[in-house]
Design an enzyme around this catalytic site. Structure first.
Site, mmCIF file in Angstrom:
data_model
loop_
_atom_site.group_PDB
_atom_site.id
_atom_site.type_symbol
_atom_site.label_atom_id
_atom_site.label_comp_id
_atom_site.label_asym_id
_atom_site.label_seq_id
_atom_site.Cartn_x
_atom_site.Cartn_y
_atom_site.Cartn_z
ATOM 1 N N ALA A 1 -16.377 18.329 34.938
ATOM 2 C CA ALA A 1 -16.300 18.343 33.468
ATOM 3 C C ALA A 1 -14.949 18.835 32.953
ATOM 4 O O ALA A 1 -14.682 18.723 31.759
ATOM 5 C CB ALA A 1 -17.419 19.234 32.917
ATOM 6 N N TRP B 1 -23.708 26.580 35.189
ATOM 7 C CA TRP B 1 -23.787 26.227 33.770
ATOM 8 C C TRP B 1 -25.254 26.251 33.336
ATOM 9 O O TRP B 1 -26.127 25.734 34.054
ATOM 10 C CB TRP B 1 -23.183 24.836 33.560
ATOM 11 C CG TRP B 1 -23.194 24.360 32.153
ATOM 12 C CD1 TRP B 1 -22.847 25.074 31.027
ATOM 13 C CD2 TRP B 1 -23.569 23.052 31.689
ATOM 14 N NE1 TRP B 1 -22.973 24.287 29.906
ATOM 15 C CE2 TRP B 1 -23.411 23.050 30.287
ATOM 16 C CE3 TRP B 1 -24.002 21.886 32.330
ATOM 17 C CZ2 TRP B 1 -23.689 21.915 29.505
ATOM 18 C CZ3 TRP B 1 -24.265 20.766 31.557
ATOM 19 C CH2 TRP B 1 -24.110 20.790 30.163
ATOM 20 N N ASP C 1 -20.128 18.047 39.661
ATOM 21 C CA ASP C 1 -19.994 18.066 38.203
ATOM 22 C C ASP C 1 -18.516 18.269 37.901
ATOM 23 O O ASP C 1 -17.950 19.324 38.183
ATOM 24 C CB ASP C 1 -20.840 19.229 37.634
ATOM 25 C CG ASP C 1 -20.832 19.242 36.110
ATOM 26 O OD1 ASP C 1 -20.047 18.472 35.508
ATOM 27 O OD2 ASP C 1 -21.603 20.028 35.515
ATOM 28 N N LYS D 1 -13.692 17.433 27.446
ATOM 29 C CA LYS D 1 -12.682 18.496 27.366
ATOM 30 C C LYS D 1 -11.278 17.944 27.549
ATOM 31 O O LYS D 1 -10.392 18.225 26.757
ATOM 32 C CB LYS D 1 -12.952 19.568 28.421
ATOM 33 C CG LYS D 1 -14.411 19.803 28.735
ATOM 34 C CD LYS D 1 -15.091 20.751 27.789
ATOM 35 C CE LYS D 1 -16.595 20.672 28.001
ATOM 36 N NZ LYS D 1 -17.360 21.748 27.470
HETATM 37 C C1 LMR Z 1 -20.076 25.144 27.550
HETATM 38 O O1 LMR Z 1 -20.452 25.456 28.684
HETATM 39 O O2 LMR Z 1 -19.878 25.965 26.647
HETATM 40 C C2 LMR Z 1 -19.803 23.696 27.254
HETATM 41 O O3 LMR Z 1 -19.963 22.925 28.380
HETATM 42 C C3 LMR Z 1 -20.566 23.216 26.076
HETATM 43 C C4 LMR Z 1 -22.005 23.013 26.372
HETATM 44 O O4 LMR Z 1 -22.499 21.915 26.111
HETATM 45 O O5 LMR Z 1 -22.662 23.943 26.831
#
Ligand code: LMR
Length: 394
Positions: A210, A127, A208, A243
């Site tokens: 999420a 990410w 993580d 989410k």
């Molecule tokens: C994403 O990866 O699009 C989401 O987790 C939103 C973000 O905060 O980046």
């Protein structure tokens, strides 16, 4: 004062939201930022959340402070949800934090207090916000092999070989489920091997979490987290309710720490609470109280789980439809991986020019690395999307 500053890089994921909103084309398709969308393209307030919120407003007697760790009922309910019976609770502490990002941030700060400048190993790729949070916390970042662009699956042997070389004092950031951005995930057997490796090397797992419930269901998605946490003496988890409860803007998450024993948990937790107090004092309660009400009430919880299943199944259907539509048009299985991936995302593996072409020519928005949010696929236009993707790479 400020003349010393140069311009900071913008956030590429969040910038896409603005670009998409400004696009006047009615046929545009938003596969960008990771928010769930229903068949109307709306990110709905879940019915269970609405009911809990109404109950909260009716019963709330005060808005006095709750304390640095936040809402205790929320904390206990999240521990049950995430860990179930996998670890002795005497070794566990939880602090509510603002979203998954806030949870990652306070835990990175904690790592830096314990081991200043320690290296956090993140998956390649990961990410986009992981690196900035780690670096901003004073930590070093390195990568471990994860995604194989040729097969669009996890290159597990390479990943494991890299993890096997780490040692005590290193930190391994793992995506508990629904890998972002790739959509490629570990099997249970692979999780078992990762847990064994971490137990052997003494590297600290930092999970993580999420997207719990967005992959194959709550229990299936929690397998890796529970396995790892039960195999090692110390671990960290950043949980997000953005989410799975659709509470994005309420910024609700939790920082969970598991220590060797209860005394060490108390000491470590005192540092965590000290970090929070010095950053934002205490977390906001709104999202936490909603989650507490849902998880503590059998009827609301069942309703929430049903809504979560519906979202998950919709994403699985969209995955299957897009893979089938591309297969039909291209007569190849090159994109079948979209149906095998899990969670909100798939990394398509398109070149940057194809991503730009899709945006300019078709109004199809995805992140620059060609990550798509499958929940954004309009069900009635899967064919158009398949056509556009194929023409962008022809
Ligand atoms: C994403 O990866 O699009 C989401 O987790 C939103 C973000 O905060 O980046």
């Amino acid at each position: 004062m400020f003349e010393t500053l140069s311009k900071a890089p913008g956030d590429k994921i969040l910038a896409l939201m603005g670009e998409y909103a400004a696009d006047q084309r009615s046929q545009k398709i938003d596969l960008g930022v990771g928010v769930y969308k229903d068949e109307k393209g709306v990110t709905p307030v879940m019915t269970s959340v609405r009911k809990a919120e109404e109950r909260m407003l009716a019963n709330e007697k005060t808005k006095t402070y709750l304390g640095i760790a936040g809402n205790k009922g929320f904390g206990n309910a999240v521990l049950d949800l995430v860990l179930a019976g996998s670890v002795d609770r005497d070794r566990v502490r939880i602090a509510q934090a603002p979203g998954g990002t806030g949870s990652l941030w306070v835990l990175m700060q904690l790592i830096n207090r314990a081991r200043p400048g320690a290296t956090v190993y993140v998956s390649d790729p990961s990410w986009a916000n992981h690196n900035p949070i780690a670096i901003g916390s004073g930590l070093e970042v390195a990568t471990y092999p994860y995604f194989d662009p040729a097969t669009r699956a996890v290159k597990f042997d390479e990943m494991l070989a890299a993890l096997d070389k780490l040692g005590a004092g290193d930190v391994v950031l793992l995506h508990g489920c629904c890998h972002n951005p790739t959509g490629a995930n570990l099997t249970n057997t692979q999780w078992d091997q990762v847990a064994e490796s971490l137990a052997r090397t003494g590297a600290l797992p930092f999970i993580d979490l999420a997207y719990l419930g967005f992959g194959d269901g709550i229990e299936a998605d929690a397998y890796g987290t529970r396995k790892v946490v039960s195999a090692v003496p110390e671990s960290l988890i950043a949980f997000s309710g953005s989410k799975n409860f659709g509470l994005y803007r309420e910024r609700i998450g939790a920082a969970i720490l598991v220590a060797r024993d209860s005394a060490q948990a108390d000491v470590t937790n005192s540092q965590l609470l000290n970090i929070i107090r010095g950053a934002y004092s205490q977390p906001p309660d709104h999202g936490a109280e909603i989650i507490r009400i849902i998880l503590e009430d059998a009827e609301l919880r069942a309703e929430w789980e049903a809504e979560l299943s519906q979202m998950r199944e919709r994403m699985l259907t969209l995955r299957a439809k897009l893979a089938a539509a591309i297969r039909e048009r291209s007569n190849s299985s090159d994109f079948d991986f979209v149906a095998d991936h899990r969670g909100m995302f798939s990394l398509l593996g398109l070149p940057g020019e194809a991503v730009d072409h899709l945006k300019a020519e078709n109004g199809v928005y995805m992140t620059g690395d060609s990550r798509i949010n499958v929940a954004g696929i309009p069900e009635d236009r899967v064919g158009d999307l398949a056509e556009a993707i194929l023409s962008a790479i022809r």
